[in-house]
Design a protein around this motif. Structure first.
Motif, PDB file in Angstrom:
ATOM      1  N   ASP A   1       0.151  11.852  -7.865  1.00 22.56           N
ATOM      2  CA  ASP A   1      -1.147  12.189  -7.326  1.00 22.56           C
ATOM      3  C   ASP A   1      -1.120  13.454  -6.983  1.00 22.56           C
ATOM      4  OD1 ASP A   1      -3.350  11.304  -5.856  1.00 22.56           O
ATOM      5  OD2 ASP A   1      -2.492  12.011  -3.999  1.00 22.56           O
TER       6      ASP A   1
ATOM      7  N   GLN B   1      -2.739   4.855  -6.026  1.00 22.94           N
ATOM      8  CA  GLN B   1      -2.364   3.880  -7.078  1.00 22.94           C
ATOM      9  C   GLN B   1      -0.914   4.119  -7.348  1.00 22.94           C
ATOM     10  OE1 GLN B   1      -4.425   1.420  -8.062  1.00 22.94           O
ATOM     11  NE2 GLN B   1      -5.865   2.343  -6.241  1.00 22.94           N
TER      12      GLN B   1
ATOM     13  N   THR C   1       0.667  -1.373  -0.106  1.00 25.83           N
ATOM     14  CA  THR C   1       0.093  -0.059   0.008  1.00 25.83           C
ATOM     15  C   THR C   1       0.837   1.382  -0.059  1.00 25.83           C
ATOM     16  OG1 THR C   1      -0.368   0.125   2.508  1.00 25.83           O
ATOM     17  CG2 THR C   1      -1.835  -1.207   1.459  1.00 25.83           C
TER      18      THR C   1
ATOM     19  N   PHE D   1       4.507   6.586  -8.669  1.00 29.00           N
ATOM     20  CA  PHE D   1       3.279   7.117  -8.192  1.00 29.00           C
ATOM     21  C   PHE D   1       3.286   8.471  -8.795  1.00 29.00           C
ATOM     22  CE2 PHE D   1       5.779   8.058  -4.513  1.00 29.00           C
ATOM     23  CZ  PHE D   1       5.715   9.416  -4.534  1.00 29.00           C
TER      24      PHE D   1
END
Length: 780
Positions: free
Chosen positions: A410, A398, A389, A408
């Motif tokens: 975001d 994600q 995670t 990643f």
């Protein structure tokens, strides 16, 4: 004719008879080959027989039996099917066809044929036994039991009882199975399969004594029976007699050395006996026989684990993973293999979080504009294990696996916060927390100025040549370091370590009416500015003996200590309008300048502009408050203090600054509508002014350094007769040019008539003057 027909019929019948006789001869020869154990030759003879006689049923059947004997059940099935085509009433044909299909694993077809066999002969015992086996293979144990009961009802012997016992065993009816196996033995004490079954069923019931008794009997009855030795080895293993169990399976290996099953069984016994190297050797032999033996890879991997050879264990588990795509058995073991791999790969190192947006030499600080409410956060995570995670500010996001790391992206809400918390957890629950500090930065866009060629306040550049390329020099002003300067998409040359850097670039301007400068500072603040190209100056340069001519207006109106003025703004506007009809290449308009700004402008900025743009003629016009103290003239900056001479701008400083670029300029004209210039700046004319002509090459090519000054605003008159007359002369000039002397004469006359102090005109002391003069060249 009748006799001829009979002859033809007789001949045809005779020919058929010969073929039939010949086919029988091949059939008989085949029988002889069978007696001689030459089965392939027998098949060849049967084939010749059916070629001559295609409906020769016996030949098909016999050839099928030979195929079956050689293990070629596919060919056997084909021949049985052909025989049934010609004779569909023989139950045995259906039975044999069903038996061959059963061997091929064609259980549905086998069932069809065995049912047909039973239809033809309802008391066909072997057919019921075969039907039982077929249902077992189809996992339909209830129907298998029905068929087995039918067989027992027909004939209750050791074979039928044993077959039904096997079905009971599959249905987990242990008591019934044991009873049938026991009855089979009572029917025939030397029935080997029943003793093996009794050994197995008693072992299930934990009666190892009886199990071993029956196993020993099985070995006695079948000294070459691998099933018997297997049964006894199982009992010995249950009794922890691993040496005896291993010895029994070793006998099987001698009897059936190419069967990987026995290596698997013995390997397991070695494992149970803690002889892991021997187990590994046996599993390896099993793999050598069958490269796709998934269970062998799994068990060998586990054995490698026990001797702590984790590298080879992992390798075997990974091979099992690869096999699982194509092998059903491997798929069943895959979950267990993955669990073992998971434990073998267990590590305790925390993930490593790397954020791309951070400042140099830091992984915990990000520069963010102070007004930014959302941040696009990019980064990657490295870990020896799989990432489970990833959360940002307690929100799960994600991530994507890329080669040896995870990536990643975001969009993070950063309104009312100065930090971002990132948490990465791998599959072994190793945790890494990273707090990223948000360093709020300035948000002002850089300022862009073009120094050469000079740009007007509205971004217009007057070109004095028609070249397809343009060399551009400029300067950037910003609180932060500049990371990028693009001129029409081309990287400009500048020093990246310099604050407020200058830049330069050569750009293509063919068929273009503008160019764009894009500047980005280290915090992402961006400025995009367009500069428009005006080619009217090209025409101005033609037939202009004054060369490139610039005008500088200094308009000081809004004072902090002195009275503010409206006149300078009006006067500059008036003069700009008048000069619009003359060949002026560029006008620089400075407003409300402080002393520091005036000093910097004349000593540095104007110098650089004049040199970069190769200016030939320069007029400086000052409009604002002025002082004349101790024979020295002063221009009053907007921040000057009353009665503090030090805060005034000494026009001798103007002369000193101009000396630095006087070599570049042919004609210099300073006009000050504020105060007298004073003797240190102004040198009076020694003779009367004479008429000057723009056709006089000496007047235009020889240097001039002139000053024309008025007491103007010194007298606190916010209405300049000086400027009005100057402008009026320019506006009403009918000639192609007008020299400054003509303007001086008319302005001086007008000012005198107005009872004001007469303006002073002369040369600038200390600047080179070759008796040239300043002409205003008309555009007409």
């Amino acid at each position: 004719m009748k006799h001829l027909s009979l002859l033809i019929v007789f001949t045809a019948m005779f020919g058929i008879g010969l073929k039939s006789q010949k086919a029988k001869d091949y059939y008989k020869t085949a029988q002889d080959f069978i007696e001689a154990q030459r089965f392939e030759d027998a098949i060849a003879q049967y084939s010749k027989a059916v070629e001559l006689e295609p409906d020769y049923v016996d030949a098909y059947i016999e050839r099928a039996q030979m195929y079956k004997r050689l293990g070629d059940y596919k060919s056997a099935v084909d021949d049985y099917e052909r025989a049934i085509t010609f004779d569909d009433n023989e139950e045995e044909f259906y039975y044999w066809a069903a038996e061959a299909h059963y061997q091929l694993g064609n259980y549905d077809k086998a069932l069809v044929h065995v049912k047909k066999c039973i239809e033809e002969k309802s008391r066909y015992l072997e057919a019921y036994i075969l039907q039982t086996k077929i249902h077992v293979e189809q996992n339909d144990y209830n129907k298998a039991l029905d068929a087995a009961n039918e067989a027992v009802d027909l004939r209750k012997n050791e074979q039928t009882l044993y077959q039904r016992g096997l079905v009971y065993e599959l249905l987990d009816k242990t008591i019934e199975a044991q009873a049938d196996f026991d009855d089979a033995i009572s029917k025939y004490n030397d029935y080997l399969p029943a003793h093996i079954a009794m050994s197995r069923i008693n072992l299930k019931m934990d009666n190892t004594t009886k199990a071993l008794h029956h196993a020993d009997k099985a070995v006695e009855l079948g000294p070459k029976s691998t099933a018997a030795f297997e049964a006894r080895s199982a009992v010995n293993a249950e009794n922890l007699q691993y040496a005896a169990a291993i010895d029994d399976i070793s006998k099987n290996i001698l009897l059936d050395k190419n069967n990987d099953k026995w290596y698997m069984v013995r390997g397991q016994y070695y494992m149970d006996f803690a002889q892991y190297m021997n187990a590994i050797n046996d599993f390896t032999k099993a793999i050598n026989i069958d490269k796709k033996n998934a269970n062998a890879y799994y068990k060998r991997a586990y054995a490698y684990e026990q001797i702590q050879n984790f590298e080879k264990a992992i390798s075997d588990y990974e091979k099992l993973t690869a096999l699982s795509e194509y092998d059903a058995k491997a798929r069943k073991l895959l979950d267990q293999a993955n669990k073992r791999l998971f434990e073998l790969n267990r590590e305790t190192n925390s993930p490593e979080i790397l954020v791309e947006n951070t400042t140099p030499n830091s992984n915990s600080n990000i520069n963010v504009p102070k007004n930014k409410e959302e941040l696009t956060l990019r980064g990657n995570i490295k870990d020896e294990s799989e990432l489970k995670t990833l959360t940002i500010n307690d929100r799960e996001i994600q991530f994507i696996k890329k080669d040896d790391h995870y990536e990643f992206v975001d969009d993070v809400d950063i309104d009312d916060t100065n930090m971002v918390s990132i948490t990465a957890i791998d599959v072994y629950d190793n945790v890494q927390n990273l707090t990223v500090n948000l360093i709020r930065t300035e948000i002002d866009a850089p300022e862009v100025a073009i120094l050469a060629p000079i740009a007007s306040d509205n971004g217009e550049i007057y070109l004095d040549h028609d070249s397809p390329s343009l060399y551009v020099e400029g300067k950037i002003k910003d609180e932060s370091a500049i990371t990028s300067i693009l001129v029409n998409g081309v990287s400009a040359s500048y020093r990246m370590d310099e604050v407020n850097p200058k830049f330069s670039a050569n750009i293509d301007i063919m068929n273009k009416n503008k160019f764009t400068v894009k500047v980005v500072d280290r915090y992402g603040n961006e400025k995009v500015k367009d500069f428009y190209l005006n080619r009217e100056a090209i025409a101005l340069s033609e037939n202009n003996p004054m060369g490139k001519t610039w005008v500088v207006f200094i308009e000081n109106s809004n004072y902090s200590s002195f009275a503010s003025l409206e006149g300078p703004g009006k006067d500059v506007s008036l003069m700009r309008g008048s000069l619009a009809g003359y060949k002026i290449h560029n006008i620089i308009h400075k407003k409300d300048m402080t002393k520091k700004e005036m000093e910097r402008f004349f000593s540095i900025e104007l110098r650089d502009l004049v040199k970069s743009n190769q200016v030939n003629s320069l007029m400086v016009w000052y409009a604002g408050h002025g002082k004349f103290i101790n024979e020295t003239g002063y221009w009053i900056p907007v921040d000057a203090k009353r009665d503090d001479e030090f805060t005034y701008f000494n026009i001798n400083a103007l002369r000193a600054s101009m000396q630095a670029y006087s070599n570049q300029i042919t004609h210099t004209l300073v006009i000050t509508d504020a105060c007298e210039s004073g003797p240190t700046f102004y040198q009076a004319m020694r003779s009367e002014m004479k008429e000057r002509s723009c056709n006089d090459w000496e007047a235009t090519k020889f240097k001039s350094a002139q000053v024309f000054s008025s007491a103007g605003y010194e007298l606190a008159v916010d209405n300049s007769q000086f400027t009005r007359t100057f402008s009026n002369v320019l506006d009403n000039n009918p000639n192609s040019c007008i020299p400054i002397e003509n303007i001086v004469e008319k302005v001086s006359t007008a000012v005198a008539k107005n009872n004001q102090q007469k303006p002073k005109f002369g040369k600038i002391a200390g600047l080179e003057d070759e008796n040239g003069t300043f002409f205003f060249m008309s555009k007409d």
